[in-house]
Design an enzyme around this catalytic site. Structure first.
Site, PDB file in Angstrom:
ATOM      1  N   ARG A  30       0.838  -1.202   0.000  1.00  0.00           N
ATOM      2  CA  ARG A  30       0.000   0.000   0.000  1.00  0.00           C
ATOM      3  C   ARG A  30       0.880   1.263   0.000  1.00  0.00           C
ATOM      4  NH1 ARG A  30      -3.072  -3.662  -0.757  1.00  0.00           N
ATOM      5  NH2 ARG A  30      -4.605  -4.527   0.662  1.00  0.00           N
ATOM      6  N   GLU A 174     -13.804 -14.879   8.825  1.00  0.00           N
ATOM      7  CA  GLU A 174     -13.647 -14.286   7.486  1.00  0.00           C
ATOM      8  C   GLU A 174     -13.236 -15.333   6.451  1.00  0.00           C
ATOM      9  OE1 GLU A 174     -10.805 -11.044   7.058  1.00  0.00           O
ATOM     10  OE2 GLU A 174     -11.363 -10.724   4.971  1.00  0.00           O
ATOM     11  N   LYS A 216     -17.590 -12.244   8.232  1.00  0.00           N
ATOM     12  CA  LYS A 216     -17.034 -11.263   7.282  1.00  0.00           C
ATOM     13  C   LYS A 216     -16.839 -11.973   5.935  1.00  0.00           C
ATOM     14  CE  LYS A 216     -13.072  -8.202   6.544  1.00  0.00           C
ATOM     15  NZ  LYS A 216     -12.202  -7.198   7.129  1.00  0.00           N
ATOM     16  N   SER A 258     -14.260  -5.615   1.283  1.00  0.00           N
ATOM     17  CA  SER A 258     -14.445  -4.955  -0.025  1.00  0.00           C
ATOM     18  C   SER A 258     -13.742  -5.736  -1.135  1.00  0.00           C
ATOM     19  CB  SER A 258     -13.996  -3.494   0.010  1.00  0.00           C
ATOM     20  OG  SER A 258     -12.658  -3.352   0.390  1.00  0.00           O
ATOM     21  N   GLY A 259     -12.681  -6.436  -0.822  1.00  0.00           N
ATOM     22  CA  GLY A 259     -12.101  -7.444  -1.719  1.00  0.00           C
ATOM     23  C   GLY A 259     -11.533  -6.962  -3.037  1.00  0.00           C
ATOM     24  N   GLY A 260     -11.227  -5.672  -3.166  1.00  0.00           N
ATOM     25  CA  GLY A 260     -10.680  -5.189  -4.432  1.00  0.00           C
ATOM     26  C   GLY A 260     -11.698  -4.390  -5.238  1.00  0.00           C
ATOM     27  N   ARG A 289      -9.410  -1.627   2.059  1.00  0.00           N
ATOM     28  CA  ARG A 289      -9.225  -0.714   0.927  1.00  0.00           C
ATOM     29  C   ARG A 289     -10.454   0.150   0.681  1.00  0.00           C
ATOM     30  NH1 ARG A 289      -7.328  -5.676  -2.653  1.00  0.00           N
ATOM     31  NH2 ARG A 289      -8.651  -6.641  -1.076  1.00  0.00           N
TER      32      ARG A 289
END
Ligand code: 5MM
Length: 338
Positions: A30, A174, A216, A258-260, A289
């Site tokens: 990041r 998750e 999640k 959100s996974g991208g 993200r």
């Protein structure tokens, strides 16, 4: 608060979870994208700027931390968990040790970290954590995920959850089905169904109190390289259908990763899900993200410009808070950004 109350507070209407638990390797990626050196002081500066934002109080119910962060003292005075609590959110901690190659199916992963977990949990509890997170990762292709990966990761998630509840913390479960690939939305639906089924099967065997857990999951969306795009309505309907069929009603809260997805897509899809939500679940966000991308860009422009970094974060937190009530709109997105 007991674990059932904590789980509800983490997902309270209008609020969600900030996933700030990037391991050192992930935060390095990041920071590389914004040309910031991956130093402890920079990681602390970025994170304490977010945790001290005004948006925390109204829109964030919990923050997931990484081992380094939960042990840090902010330069503002309080420790990081104290700073988060001061803003009305519950501190949480990622306790898995990452996804490692799965012996016997090495292109897939098994999440590790069970050895010594009981002792680490005690330490995190004493530092102020009241919930935890463990992420299992599944990839989709012609031959994956294998039964081996689905079963072994579900088993590990259940053993993790049992240890966490033993010490009276809430486990976030998750199981992330990755969006990488060319697969269509139906394939994502099928794989997520199999994964969730096996997870709840193992959680039952391990006598987990589901009322003291938060799920999640990924949303049901087509692969990032799929030619057939889906509308937010289709994503919302398929996601709710999958959850209704595979997640027991006792689970109080579901907080998506959100996974991208882009920040806007993640808000729009969550909003659509909550506009329809005909389940008993509190449905919200647990974005990394999806909450931090704009703030991270501002941090890259000027690390000392706290105002701009916090403005960007507050805006996303507010937008996702609205989405968790089905009250987000393109207009509010533009007005509030302006
Ligand atoms: C914030 O990223 C989390 C940590 O990832 P690593 O352990 O790989 O460093 C990650 O687990 C995150 O909590 C979830 O994937 C949700 O984040 P996104 O960015 O998908 O919303």
């Amino acid at each position: 608060m007991n674990i059932e109350e904590i789980a509800k507070k983490m997902c309270a209407k209008g609020k969600g979870i900030l996933a700030a638990d990037e391991s050192t390797g992930t935060i390095a990626k990041r920071f590389k994208s914004i040309n910031v050196e991956n130093l402890e002081k920079n990681r602390l500066n970025f994170r304490q700027t977010l945790f001290n934002s005004s948006g925390m109080k109204d829109y964030i119910g919990g923050v997931i931390l990484f081992d380094e962060t939960i042990k840090q003292k902010s330069t503002l005075g309080p420790t990081i968990p104290e700073l988060i609590s001061k803003h009305g959110a519950i501190p949480g901690i990622k306790v898995d040790k990452g996804a490692k190659p799965l012996a016997g199916s090495k292109e897939e992963t098994i999440t590790e970290g069970l050895d010594g977990l009981r002792e680490r949990l005690k330490e995190y509890y004493d530092l102020g954590a009241r919930f935890t997170k463990w992420r299992a990762v599944y990839k989709i292709s012609d031959k994956y995920p294998s039964v081996q990966s689905i079963k072994s990761n579900a088993h590990a998630l259940a053993r993790y959850a049992a240890l966490v509840q033993e010490i009276q913390m809430v486990p976030i479960i998750e199981p992330e089905v990755l969006m990488d690939g060319t697969h269509d939305i139906q394939k994502c639906y099928q794989v997520t169904t199999n994964v969730l089924n096996e997870c709840y099967n193992e959680l039952e065997i391990h006598k987990i109190n589901l009322k003291g857990t938060v799920l999640k999951p990924n949303m049901i969306i087509p692969g990032s390289e799929c030619k057939n795009k889906s509308s937010p309505e289709e994503i919302a309907n398929k996601t709710l259908d999958c959850l209704k069929k595979n997640v027991p009603n006792k689970v109080p809260g579901i907080a998506f990763l959100s996974g991208g997805q882009s920040e806007i897509e993640a808000s729009k899809n969550l909003n659509e899900i909550n506009k329809i939500n005909d389940t008993s679940f509190l449905i919200t966000f647990s974005y990394g993200r999806g909450l931090q991308a704009s703030a991270l860009k501002e941090f890259g422009k000027d690390q000392q410009n706290t105002d701009n970094i916090q403005k960007a974060f507050n805006h996303r937190a507010k937008m996702n808070g609205l989405s968790s009530k089905g009250k987000w709109s393109e207009n509010l997105e533009k007005e509030s950004a302006a």
